[in-house]
Motif scaffolding. Structure first.
Motif, short mmCIF file in Angstrom:
data_model
loop_
_atom_site.label_atom_id
_atom_site.label_comp_id
_atom_site.label_asym_id
_atom_site.label_seq_id
_atom_site.Cartn_x
_atom_site.Cartn_y
_atom_site.Cartn_z
N ARG A 138 0.21 4.34 -0.20
CA ARG A 138 -0.35 5.53 0.47
C ARG A 138 -1.36 5.06 1.51
O ARG A 138 -2.57 5.18 1.33
CB ARG A 138 -1.01 6.45 -0.56
N GLY A 183 -1.55 -2.76 4.06
CA GLY A 183 -1.76 -1.49 4.74
C GLY A 183 -0.49 -0.74 5.07
O GLY A 183 -0.53 0.27 5.79
N THR A 198 -0.71 13.28 -1.96
CA THR A 198 -1.85 13.60 -2.81
C THR A 198 -1.43 13.89 -4.24
O THR A 198 -2.09 13.47 -5.20
CB THR A 198 -2.61 14.82 -2.24
N VAL A 227 -6.88 6.47 -5.17
CA VAL A 227 -6.01 5.41 -4.66
C VAL A 227 -4.83 5.08 -5.57
O VAL A 227 -3.78 4.65 -5.11
CB VAL A 227 -6.81 4.11 -4.40
N ASP A 251 0.87 -1.17 0.00
CA ASP A 251 0.00 0.00 0.00
C ASP A 251 0.91 1.22 0.00
O ASP A 251 1.55 1.53 1.00
CB ASP A 251 -0.90 0.00 1.23
N GLN A 286 -4.06 4.44 4.27
CA GLN A 286 -5.13 5.33 4.72
C GLN A 286 -4.86 5.90 6.10
O GLN A 286 -5.23 7.05 6.39
CB GLN A 286 -6.47 4.58 4.71
N TRP A 287 -4.20 5.13 6.97
CA TRP A 287 -3.96 5.63 8.32
C TRP A 287 -3.02 6.85 8.30
O TRP A 287 -3.14 7.74 9.16
CB TRP A 287 -3.42 4.53 9.23
N VAL A 318 -2.95 8.99 5.63
CA VAL A 318 -3.79 10.03 5.02
C VAL A 318 -4.75 10.60 6.06
O VAL A 318 -5.02 11.81 6.08
CB VAL A 318 -4.56 9.47 3.82
N ASP A 319 -5.27 9.74 6.94
CA ASP A 319 -6.18 10.22 7.98
C ASP A 319 -5.51 11.25 8.89
O ASP A 319 -6.15 12.18 9.38
CB ASP A 319 -6.68 9.05 8.84
#
Length: 308
Positions: free
Chosen positions: A64, A117, A77, A86, A62, A66-67, A69-70
């Motif tokens: 990028r 992840g 980006t 994504v 992964d 998500q954790w 990005v959060d």
């Protein structure tokens, strides 16, 4: 020969190979192979020069997470494919070569590890943590973020390919961190990079603070936590625009260290990392070499591994 672990930041290397190795196709109807050829040649060069006993191609399962990005929504980006939330932007000629690189690694028998992840950097951080004090670790990358892992006491170095490539990488020890960045440790480098920010990763940093100022502040206050405590406690040495900018960046500084720090405990599989003692799938490797005209790079890798 004493044990030594060599960790490859795979995407960093195959992107470099794609842009640095000439496309030798006679026609655009032929499949591109320059990244594949270059990546294999890099492995041959690194194994010959550094003589590892253990080798891992670390992979972005992964790129990028998500954790991350959060915590910092701007994280990577600018690397997104237009219209996608994504997919990473990648040159058309590189995309079809990535599966071939995976196939080549599997056929040769070189360990390739990712973690759901998590990024390749996190795989590298986790494997480094597992082997700290067990054997020396060399990390091969063009990503300065991984300089945070440098640790002389545990023989952890970074072979930084930024200018000299894999043939003449900068050998990053704590001496190099002091000479080039003005920080004493990998941890101090991490905290400096949080303050400085990194446009290539979409990390804004603190307005008005670049490399030298960030390093000086970490040295003066001992750590990022020490600097923030000084701001909170009204240290008169921190005033004017600098105080204003540090206070304005408080929310960013709360989360950025977690984003920048590579994970030491990603769910990376426990597998044998030793160099292959025999080619894992000779038929598959021969087919790949013949179909894509990469007989010479394959031969060079096998020779470097003592399998040719």
């Amino acid at each position: 020969m004493p044990d030594r672990l060599l960790l490859l930041d795979s995407a960093s290397l195959y992107f470099r190979a794609f842009f640095g190795v000439p496309d030798q196709r006679a026609s655009e109807d032929e499949p591109p192979t320059n990244a594949l050829r270059g990546f294999l040649d890099m492995i041959a060069t690194l194994v010959t020069a550094h003589r590892p006993t253990h080798l891992v191609a670390c992979w972005d399962d992964d790129w990028r997470p998500q954790w991350r990005v959060d915590l910092v929504p701007t994280y990577k980006t600018h690397r997104l494919t237009e219209g996608s939330a994504v997919a990473e932007e990648s040159p058309d000629g590189l995309t079809p070569q990535v599966p071939l690189i995976r196939e080549a690694l599997a056929a040769i028998g070189i360990a390739r590890l990712g973690a759901p992840g998590f990024e390749a950097d996190d795989v590298i951080g986790t494997l480094t943590a597992r082997h700290r004090g067990v054997m020396p670790v060399d990390v091969v990358t063009g990503d300065r973020d991984l300089l945070q892992l440098v640790d002389d006491a545990h023989a952890i170095r970074v072979l930084y390919t930024g200018r000299g490539g894999v043939r003449e990488p900068d050998l990053a020890t704590q001496d190099l961190l002091r000479e080039k960045y003005g920080v004493d440790t990998g941890e101090a480098y991490l905290e400096m990079s949080v303050l400085r920010g990194d446009t290539s990763d979409g990390l804004p940093g603190v307005k008005g603070i670049g490399d030298k100022t960030a390093a000086a502040l970490i040295a003066q206050y001992g750590s990022l936590a020490g600097l923030r405590a000084a701001v909170d406690n009204g240290d008169p040495a921190i005033k004017g625009a600098r105080r204003t900018n540090l206070e304005a960046a408080s929310a960013y500084l709360d989360v950025a260290p977690t984003v920048v720090r590579v994970a030491p405990d990603a769910p990376v599989a426990q597998v044998d990392l030793a160099l292959p003692r025999a080619v894992a799938d000779p038929a598959a490797l021969e087919r790949l070499a013949t179909d894509y005209g990469i007989e010479n790079p394959v031969k060079r890798v096998l020779t470097a591994l003592g399998l040719g």
